[in-house]
Design a protein around this motif. Structure first.
Motif, short mmCIF file in Angstrom:
data_model
loop_
_atom_site.label_atom_id
_atom_site.label_comp_id
_atom_site.label_asym_id
_atom_site.label_seq_id
_atom_site.Cartn_x
_atom_site.Cartn_y
_atom_site.Cartn_z
N SER A 12 59.18 52.66 82.68
CA SER A 12 58.31 53.80 83.01
C SER A 12 58.77 54.49 84.29
O SER A 12 58.60 55.69 84.45
N LYS A 13 59.39 53.71 85.18
CA LYS A 13 59.82 54.28 86.45
C LYS A 13 61.20 54.93 86.38
O LYS A 13 61.41 56.00 86.91
N VAL A 14 62.17 54.20 85.71
CA VAL A 14 63.56 54.68 85.79
C VAL A 14 64.16 55.02 84.43
O VAL A 14 65.32 55.43 84.35
N TRP A 53 56.49 43.06 91.23
CA TRP A 53 56.24 43.38 89.83
C TRP A 53 55.10 42.52 89.30
O TRP A 53 55.28 41.32 89.08
N ARG A 74 57.06 48.31 82.91
CA ARG A 74 56.83 48.98 84.19
C ARG A 74 58.11 49.62 84.73
O ARG A 74 58.10 50.74 85.22
N ALA A 102 66.37 48.80 90.36
CA ALA A 102 64.93 48.91 90.64
C ALA A 102 64.26 47.53 90.76
O ALA A 102 63.42 47.32 91.63
#
Lengths: 291, 409
Positions: B340-342, B358, B337, B352
């Motif tokens: 995928s974001k950073v 989470w 996860r 993050a």
């Protein structure tokens, strides 16, 4: 007072099982001057064999002794022939420490691969049965373990005192050179005695596996106790090992109940050191003559 | 031996250059954001030695996560490759493995090993090089006392708090039904004794009298003398600060002494659903409490899928899945996860993860500044031969039952 007597009962029962384990160790030292530090690992190996027989074939752990003992006797003979017999010369005792330690680590490694490192325990239906006698609790499994140990130790004693093989063993212990001159096959005696010592570990292992959870690493604690027992009892003395084992059981149990479990194991070592200061040869050991 | 100024200057310059090169290497390791190629993840696991069983459970969780992610095309279009090395249950070897992962193998990410003992030194190595350290099993004080900002423990709370859920429940009972007295046998171990000690302090504060407390050494295999003493004090409640082996031995000794308290909680032992009944006898499990972080029927994020895939991949039953596998799988879920974001940038990953929540199979996780999760453990109880979550209410599938019946009941 009730607590104290209960603790003594617990100590005597478990001391008997330790005596059985230590008997093989002291026997092998007496005859061959080999300190078999794999004895603890062999006890655990036997506990696993008994556990496997119980869990896969439903063989009662106490009856499994009739299978595990002969099998481990053969293993003991093989170990003596392959690893121990070749150790000769003045450094043989020291070298035997290294060789048997390597054997212990090897056994631990194999058991870890085959059985994993999770704890195991054999749980026959009667393992939870406890009798109350005059207000004191006696667990059936522990009593059976004690009786089994006592019977085997008596049989071992009879073997050593009343048979031709026993006389050969005692002769080898007292004076190997003279024994050989009188026709005793020292190599044969040593090999069979090593097998006998390992088979005693086997019987004790089957009993141990019913009383305590164990894993391949359990032998480290066992061997430190067993060495202490045979040193206190007098290296090579069967009677001394029995006396010291029961003594250790009582001291540890009483201290655990009356003072603290933290001091239980330590207290036995205090007794050991104090005793050795007064009598370095142990309870039943014989002081060696020096020139 | 004398050094000329010129010689010293040359030496200083060389050292400076070496330092710059090392820093550059560290920076490169910290931000290995190559857009092509797989995402390499270094993991040290105990595949031999004392922790080899839990180590293998963790490996199953990690591998299953990688398999399921790659089956769906990887993360940001990049496949995941796990580089798993055996540390033989040695903290020194684990730290060496992470050192090599980062400086030699130049992995993109590191995931944690098994147990606090190995996690503490390993997390410090990762911190030195600026790597995030998402880890499944290092929940003891030794990890958090280092106050590292790169640690993220994927269980609901620090291990020392695992008994709190039982304390809260006991103290929520009507006063007449609460235990009046308690005994605390505790293993001399940094992960077990603190749990029971924390519980004891809370119970004593609430007026539950301590009638017996002892710490026993790790080599203790015979719990009979301890239980003999406990039985003589007749406590209403026993709280065992146990690990697995002594946890089994404590129950066995209680059975053999025929002493059954009204409440029995053990920190570890009863929370192993696959092992506990075979060690103490299934009929003796009824009413025993423990704490856990996961159970197969949990309705947490991705859990039904995890359980299905686990059984499909490794066989067995859902009930036989060790929580250690779920904990490792949760590490992967968090990583997936956050990447995928950073992207694959450790500095950004650390930043993050310190924000937001989470979701994982272990529940929705959130960490404080030193990586301690801020959630709560599950209270588990053996009922009818099975281990059920009985608290907290939203998750529980059964209600807590008390008093504990006699042995075999």
């Amino acid at each position: 007072m009730h607590q104290l007597i209960q603790a003594i009962i617990i100590g005597i029962l478990i001391g008997g099982v330790y005596a059985l384990m230590a008997s093989g160790l002291t026997l092998v030292f007496g005859i061959m001057k080999v300190i078999n530090v794999a004895q603890g690992a062999l006890v655990i190996l036997a506990a696993y064999l008994s556990y496997a027989l119980w869990s896969h074939l439903h063989v009662d752990p106490f009856l499994s002794i009739f299978i595990v003992m002969p099998a481990m006797f053969v293993l003991g003979v093989a170990v003596q022939l392959v690893f121990v017999r070749s150790l000769r010369g003045p450094d043989a005792s020291e070298l035997s420490l290294l060789v048997t330690w390597a054997l212990a680590l090897g056994i631990e490694g194999v058991l870890s691969v085959v059985f994993k490192t999770t704890y195991r325990v054999s749980l026959p239906s009667y393992s939870d049965t406890t009798w109350t006698v005059a207000g004191y609790q006696i667990n059936e499994v522990r009593l059976l373990g004690f009786v089994t140990s006592a019977v085997l130790l008596v049989l071992l004693s009879v073997l050593l005192t009343r048979t031709r093989f026993g006389r050969a063993v005692r002769a080898t212990v007292q004076n190997p050179t003279a024994a050989e001159l009188l026709g005793v096959d020292a190599n044969r005696v040593q090999t069979l005695s090593f097998g006998l010592g390992v088979s005693m570990a086997a019987a004790a292992g089957a009993v141990y596996g019913v009383i305590y959870p164990f894993n391949p690493g359990s032998h480290y604690d066992l061997i430190s106790r067993l060495l202490s027992i045979v040193v206190l009892g007098g290296l090579g003395s069967l009677g001394g090992a029995v006396f010291a084992a029961v003594g250790m059981g009582i001291v540890e149990s009483v201290v655990a109940v009356e003072i603290s479990p933290i001091w239980a194991a330590f207290s036995f070592f205090v007794v050991l050191i104090a005793f050795l200061l007064v009598r370095p040869q142990g309870i039943f050991g014989v002081r060696e003559r020096t020139l | 031996m004398k050094h000329s100024p010129a010689r010293l200057a040359t030496l200083a310059a060389t050292i400076s250059l070496a330092a710059v090169a090392a820093t550059a290497g560290t920076a490169a390791a910290r931000t290995t954001a190559a857009s092509a190629g797989p995402i390499k993840i270094g993991i040290s696991l105990s595949l031999s030695g004392d922790f080899s069983d839990p180590g293998k459970f963790a490996m199953q969780g990690y591998k299953l996560w990688a398999k399921t992610v790659n089956a769906k095309g990887g993360i940001l279009g990049r496949k995941v490759v796990l580089d798993i090395k055996d540390d033989a249950s040695s903290p020194t070897q684990a730290a060496t493995n992470y050192q090599n992962f980062i400086t030699k193998d130049r992995v993109d990410l590191t995931f944690g090993p098994f147990s606090t003992l190995l996690t503490a030194p390993s997390a410090a190595v990762a911190h030195r090089y600026g790597y995030a350290f998402i880890e499944p099993a290092g929940g003891g004080p030794a990890v958090f006392d280092q106050k590292l900002n790169n640690v993220f423990f994927t269980q609901p709370a620090p291990i020392v708090e695992s008994g709190d859920v039982f304390v809260r429940w006991v103290l929520s009972l009507p006063k007449a039904k609460r235990p009046k007295t308690a005994a605390y046998p505790e293993l001399d171990d940094p992960f077990s004794s603190p749990i029971a000690e924390r519980m004891r302090q809370q119970f004593e504060k609430a007026g539950i009298r301590t009638v017996y407390k002892t710490i026993y050494p790790s080599e203790t295999v015979d719990m009979t003398p301890i239980v003999s003493k406990i039985a003589s004090k007749k406590p209403d409640m026993i709280v065992g600060g146990t690990q697995a082996g002594d946890g089994y031995a404590l129950v066995k000794a209680l059975v053999q002494a025929n002493f059954s308290p009204k409440f029995l909680f053990e920190a570890n032992g009863p929370n192993s659903p696959g092992e506990f009944p075979s060690k103490v006898g299934a009929s003796n499990t009824q009413g025993i409490f423990s704490a856990s972080d996961w159970f197969p029927k949990a309705k947490t994020y991705g859990n039904p899928y995890f359980v299905r895939q686990f059984v499909k991949t490794y066989g067995g039953t859902a009930g036989g899945i060790d929580p250690g596998s779920a904990e490792a799988y949760a590490v992967g879920q968090v990583a997936q996860r956050v990447i995928s974001k950073v992207g694959v940038n450790n500095a950004k990953i650390i930043a993050a993860l310190h924000k937001g929540k989470w979701p994982t199979v272990e529940g929705t996780l959130h960490w404080n500044a030193i990586g301690e999760p801020t959630g709560k453990f599950l209270l588990m109880e053996w009922l009818g031969g099975n281990l059920y979550p009985v608290l907290p209410k939203g998750v529980a599938t059964r209600k807590p039952t008390f008093p504990k019946p006699g042995w075999g009941g």
